[in-house]
Design an enzyme around this catalytic site. Structure first.
Site, mmCIF file in Angstrom:
data_model
loop_
_atom_site.group_PDB
_atom_site.id
_atom_site.type_symbol
_atom_site.label_atom_id
_atom_site.label_comp_id
_atom_site.label_asym_id
_atom_site.label_seq_id
_atom_site.Cartn_x
_atom_site.Cartn_y
_atom_site.Cartn_z
ATOM 1 N N GLU A 168 0.829 -1.200 0.000
ATOM 2 C CA GLU A 168 0.000 0.000 0.000
ATOM 3 C C GLU A 168 0.871 1.260 0.000
ATOM 4 O O GLU A 168 1.833 1.366 0.760
ATOM 5 C CB GLU A 168 -0.899 0.009 1.235
ATOM 6 C CG GLU A 168 -1.819 1.230 1.322
ATOM 7 C CD GLU A 168 -2.619 1.282 2.616
ATOM 8 O OE1 GLU A 168 -3.653 1.969 2.635
ATOM 9 O OE2 GLU A 168 -2.210 0.635 3.605
ATOM 10 N N LYS A 184 -9.837 2.037 -2.286
ATOM 11 C CA LYS A 184 -10.017 1.576 -0.908
ATOM 12 C C LYS A 184 -11.333 2.078 -0.326
ATOM 13 O O LYS A 184 -11.620 3.283 -0.325
ATOM 14 C CB LYS A 184 -8.839 2.072 -0.058
ATOM 15 C CG LYS A 184 -8.824 1.582 1.389
ATOM 16 C CD LYS A 184 -7.560 2.090 2.065
ATOM 17 C CE LYS A 184 -7.451 1.604 3.503
ATOM 18 N NZ LYS A 184 -6.212 2.117 4.140
ATOM 19 N N CYS A 224 -5.442 -2.922 3.066
ATOM 20 C CA CYS A 224 -5.119 -2.637 4.469
ATOM 21 C C CYS A 224 -6.321 -2.731 5.427
ATOM 22 O O CYS A 224 -6.772 -3.820 5.738
ATOM 23 C CB CYS A 224 -4.423 -1.282 4.557
ATOM 24 S SG CYS A 224 -3.459 -1.055 6.080
#
Length: 283
Positions: A41, A119, A161
């Site tokens: 990331e 995300k 994440c």
């Protein structure tokens, strides 16, 4: 499919991070000859001020290829094409008005983009140790659930994440045909020590998918000039929850062979999706 996770210790300079990523990817391909390479990331710009994040971010071409590509996009596409491998570009900053998206891109061995994921879950938390994070100050959440073709019999589900703490996303990816989960991350050391392995193995076991999780490592500097450490420990986990490859501390890589047969045998022995009875709806 031989799969390699590339663990980096990025800073805020995109050109320097590109050079580091190129060197690590080239060394890993030479040594291990993977079919798929995965970056972590925000490997392109980790830490720094809001202005630095915007300076390193790009307006991406349209998914059909129209529009001008920036240096990050060109690097990811070019290294896939040059080496004839699939590349999951971890995530980079995508410009979107006054904010950014935290965006993952997947390229096939011809260098063509095959998937784009923004995300969904943003990291707005205070850790038990008192460190505060406000990802939503800079980033806008995505909304689309995204899968990507990797081979005729392997389909990736994309997440980033903090998404790993929301199992409904991973059940939705499994329902859409995913049998490999690709999760770039920049986990803090504190949350990584407590939860990283547990969450990754849980998502692999629940969905009966391969889990490929690639993290940043080392120390970077936040907007206030304070040091922040990320956990590393990138790993590849099979559908039974067994860790088959792992990087510990520091930059490096690790490689494992992802096999469709392991997915099929695990799901045949324990058909959990056929046994599922509850559907949870949130307002």
């Amino acid at each position: 499919m031989r799969t390699t996770v590339i663990q980096m210790a990025p800073g805020a300079s995109a050109p320097e991070n590109i050079d580091t990523a190129r060197a690590l990817i080239t060394a890993a391909i030479t040594a291990d000859k993977p079919d798929l390479v995965v970056l972590p990331e925000m490997w392109s710009c980790l830490g720094g001020t809001r202005d630095m994040k915007f300076a390193a971010a790009e307006v991406l071409p349209a998914p059909d290829g129209t529009g001008e590509a920036g240096p990050l996009y060109r690097f990811l596409s070019g290294i896939a094409r040059a080496h004839g491998v699939s590349v999951h570009g971890g995530s980079i900053g995508e410009r979107h008005g006054e904010k950014l998206f935290n965006t993952a891109l997947v390229f096939n061995p011809q260098g063509h983009e095959v998937a784009r994921y923004r995300k969904i879950h943003l990291f707005d938390v205070t850790t038990p140790g008192g460190e505060g994070y406000r990802e939503s100050d800079t980033y806008e959440p995505g909304s689309d659930i995204v899968t990507a073709p990797l081979s005729p019999d392997l389909t990736a589900g994309l997440a980033i994440c903090y998404d790993i703490r929301f199992p409904a996303l991973f059940h939705a990816l499994r329902a859409r045909g995913a049998n490999v989960l690709l999760v770039p991350a920049a986990f803090t050391v504190e949350t990584g020590l407590a939860h990283w392995e547990t969450l990754l193995r849980a998502r692999a076991i629940e969905t009966q998918c391969w889990m490929v999780a690639c993290g940043t490592t080392g120390t970077h500097t936040d907007a206030a000039g304070q040091p922040r450490r990320t956990y590393g420990h990138s790993m590849i986990i099979d559908p039974w929850g067994t860790i088959v490859a792992q990087v510990s501390d520091g930059p490096g890589w690790s490689t494992a062979r992802i096999e469709r047969g392991v997915i099929d045998s695990t799901r045949a022995r324990m058909p959990v999706m056929a046994h599922h009875r509850l559907s949870i709806h949130t307002p």
